[in-house]
Design a protein around this motif. Structure first.
Motif, PDB file in Angstrom:
ATOM      1  N   TRP A  89     -30.391 -44.830 -22.118  1.00  0.00           N
ATOM      2  CA  TRP A  89     -30.380 -45.082 -20.670  1.00  0.00           C
ATOM      3  C   TRP A  89     -31.430 -44.265 -19.928  1.00  0.00           C
ATOM      4  N   LEU A  90     -32.083 -43.322 -20.605  1.00  0.00           N
ATOM      5  CA  LEU A  90     -32.998 -42.389 -19.953  1.00  0.00           C
ATOM      6  C   LEU A  90     -34.449 -42.752 -20.244  1.00  0.00           C
ATOM      7  N   ALA A  91     -35.275 -42.769 -19.200  1.00  0.00           N
ATOM      8  CA  ALA A  91     -36.705 -42.995 -19.374  1.00  0.00           C
ATOM      9  C   ALA A  91     -37.310 -41.806 -20.116  1.00  0.00           C
ATOM     10  N   GLU A  92     -38.378 -42.067 -20.859  1.00  0.00           N
ATOM     11  CA  GLU A  92     -39.036 -40.994 -21.609  1.00  0.00           C
ATOM     12  C   GLU A  92     -39.567 -39.902 -20.681  1.00  0.00           C
ATOM     13  N   ASP A  93     -39.980 -40.271 -19.458  1.00  0.00           N
ATOM     14  CA  ASP A  93     -40.525 -39.302 -18.503  1.00  0.00           C
ATOM     15  C   ASP A  93     -39.489 -38.892 -17.449  1.00  0.00           C
ATOM     16  N   LEU A  94     -38.226 -38.872 -17.854  1.00  0.00           N
ATOM     17  CA  LEU A  94     -37.128 -38.500 -16.960  1.00  0.00           C
ATOM     18  C   LEU A  94     -37.358 -37.139 -16.298  1.00  0.00           C
ATOM     19  N   VAL A  95     -36.989 -37.058 -15.026  1.00  0.00           N
ATOM     20  CA  VAL A  95     -36.876 -35.790 -14.296  1.00  0.00           C
ATOM     21  C   VAL A  95     -35.457 -35.758 -13.760  1.00  0.00           C
ATOM     22  N   ASP A 125     -36.275 -32.225 -18.340  1.00  0.00           N
ATOM     23  CA  ASP A 125     -36.841 -33.495 -18.770  1.00  0.00           C
ATOM     24  C   ASP A 125     -35.827 -34.122 -19.734  1.00  0.00           C
ATOM     25  N   LYS A 126     -36.168 -35.224 -20.351  1.00  0.00           N
ATOM     26  CA  LYS A 126     -35.211 -35.940 -21.201  1.00  0.00           C
ATOM     27  C   LYS A 126     -34.726 -35.077 -22.361  1.00  0.00           C
ATOM     28  N   ALA A 127     -35.625 -34.485 -23.105  1.00  0.00           N
ATOM     29  CA  ALA A 127     -35.239 -33.667 -24.265  1.00  0.00           C
ATOM     30  C   ALA A 127     -34.402 -32.470 -23.830  1.00  0.00           C
ATOM     31  N   GLN A 128     -34.791 -31.818 -22.747  1.00  0.00           N
ATOM     32  CA  GLN A 128     -34.048 -30.655 -22.252  1.00  0.00           C
ATOM     33  C   GLN A 128     -32.652 -31.044 -21.794  1.00  0.00           C
ATOM     34  N   LEU A 129     -32.525 -32.200 -21.128  1.00  0.00           N
ATOM     35  CA  LEU A 129     -31.209 -32.644 -20.664  1.00  0.00           C
ATOM     36  C   LEU A 129     -30.285 -32.910 -21.847  1.00  0.00           C
ATOM     37  N   LEU A 130     -30.791 -33.597 -22.852  1.00  0.00           N
ATOM     38  CA  LEU A 130     -29.958 -33.896 -24.020  1.00  0.00           C
ATOM     39  C   LEU A 130     -29.545 -32.608 -24.741  1.00  0.00           C
ATOM     40  N   ALA A 131     -30.448 -31.645 -24.847  1.00  0.00           N
ATOM     41  CA  ALA A 131     -30.115 -30.353 -25.468  1.00  0.00           C
ATOM     42  C   ALA A 131     -29.061 -29.620 -24.641  1.00  0.00           C
ATOM     43  N   TYR A 132     -29.214 -29.634 -23.332  1.00  0.00           N
ATOM     44  CA  TYR A 132     -28.251 -28.992 -22.430  1.00  0.00           C
ATOM     45  C   TYR A 132     -26.863 -29.605 -22.586  1.00  0.00           C
ATOM     46  N   LEU A 133     -26.801 -30.924 -22.664  1.00  0.00           N
ATOM     47  CA  LEU A 133     -25.509 -31.598 -22.775  1.00  0.00           C
ATOM     48  C   LEU A 133     -24.839 -31.352 -24.119  1.00  0.00           C
ATOM     49  N   ARG A 134     -25.627 -31.024 -25.155  1.00  0.00           N
ATOM     50  CA  ARG A 134     -25.040 -30.711 -26.466  1.00  0.00           C
ATOM     51  C   ARG A 134     -24.200 -29.440 -26.405  1.00  0.00           C
ATOM     52  N   ARG A 161     -18.818 -31.939  -5.944  1.00  0.00           N
ATOM     53  CA  ARG A 161     -19.372 -33.122  -5.271  1.00  0.00           C
ATOM     54  C   ARG A 161     -20.788 -32.807  -4.827  1.00  0.00           C
ATOM     55  N   SER A 162     -21.634 -33.806  -4.980  1.00  0.00           N
ATOM     56  CA  SER A 162     -23.015 -33.652  -4.537  1.00  0.00           C
ATOM     57  C   SER A 162     -23.523 -34.995  -4.021  1.00  0.00           C
ATOM     58  N   TRP A 163     -24.596 -34.916  -3.248  1.00  0.00           N
ATOM     59  CA  TRP A 163     -25.335 -36.116  -2.866  1.00  0.00           C
ATOM     60  C   TRP A 163     -26.283 -36.389  -4.009  1.00  0.00           C
ATOM     61  N   VAL A 164     -26.469 -37.634  -4.339  1.00  0.00           N
ATOM     62  CA  VAL A 164     -27.352 -37.954  -5.457  1.00  0.00           C
ATOM     63  C   VAL A 164     -28.270 -39.108  -5.086  1.00  0.00           C
ATOM     64  N   SER A 165     -29.520 -38.977  -5.501  1.00  0.00           N
ATOM     65  CA  SER A 165     -30.506 -40.044  -5.398  1.00  0.00           C
ATOM     66  C   SER A 165     -31.027 -40.291  -6.807  1.00  0.00           C
ATOM     67  N   ARG A 204     -35.062 -42.866 -14.320  1.00  0.00           N
ATOM     68  CA  ARG A 204     -36.341 -42.147 -14.287  1.00  0.00           C
ATOM     69  C   ARG A 204     -36.221 -40.818 -13.538  1.00  0.00           C
ATOM     70  N   LEU A 205     -35.385 -40.800 -12.484  1.00  0.00           N
ATOM     71  CA  LEU A 205     -35.234 -39.589 -11.678  1.00  0.00           C
ATOM     72  C   LEU A 205     -33.803 -39.494 -11.184  1.00  0.00           C
ATOM     73  N   LEU A 206     -33.217 -38.326 -11.305  1.00  0.00           N
ATOM     74  CA  LEU A 206     -31.939 -38.035 -10.671  1.00  0.00           C
ATOM     75  C   LEU A 206     -32.106 -36.708  -9.948  1.00  0.00           C
ATOM     76  N   GLN A 207     -31.853 -36.724  -8.649  1.00  0.00           N
ATOM     77  CA  GLN A 207     -31.925 -35.530  -7.802  1.00  0.00           C
ATOM     78  C   GLN A 207     -30.567 -35.351  -7.160  1.00  0.00           C
TER      79      GLN A 207
END
Length: 128
Positions: free
Chosen positions: A26-32, A42-51, A95-99, A115-118
């Protein structure tokens, strides 16, 4: 619109299930990905964090607004998450606001990719 909300729901379900291989789809390769705490991945860092990071018990996008613009879509709403930071702590609800920006994946035809989640933590209202 329903397609994008279904993509977001599937992404959240994969996070809760801990199925990081399916989440990666579900994640773009250039995810932020910018967390409400200010942490940026980025994508790799997020997946490592979630592990090794918190365990997500519930993730819900409330009051979503979706704008599709050709091969790009903007999803905005309130993100409510129930999570357990570590096994010794009680779960908390945040709770947060998300874009989010989703892009249509033209490479493998898989549909939409995030591609982007803020995320920005919500503040308590200031008394009048």
């Amino acid at each position: 619109m329903n397609t994008l909300l279904a993509c977001e729901r599937a992404r959240a379900d994969e996070v809760m299930a801990g199925d990081l291989d399916r989440l990666a789809d579900w994640l773009a390769e250039d995810l932020v990905y910018v967390h409400a705490t200010g942490l940026r991945h980025d994508k790799a860092q997020l997946l490592a964090y979630l592990r090794t990071g918190p365990r997500f018990l519930a993730i819900d996008l409330l009051n979503p607004s979706v704008q599709v613009m050709s091969d790009c879509a903007l999803v905005v709403g309130e993100l409510e998450m129930r999570l357990q930071r570590n096994p010794e702590e009680q779960p908390v609800t945040v709770r947060s606001w998300v874009s989010e920006i989703w892009v249509r994946d033209m490479g493998d035809g898989a549909g939409w990719k995030l591609r982007l989640l803020q995320s920005t933590r919500q503040q308590s209202p200031v008394p009048g």
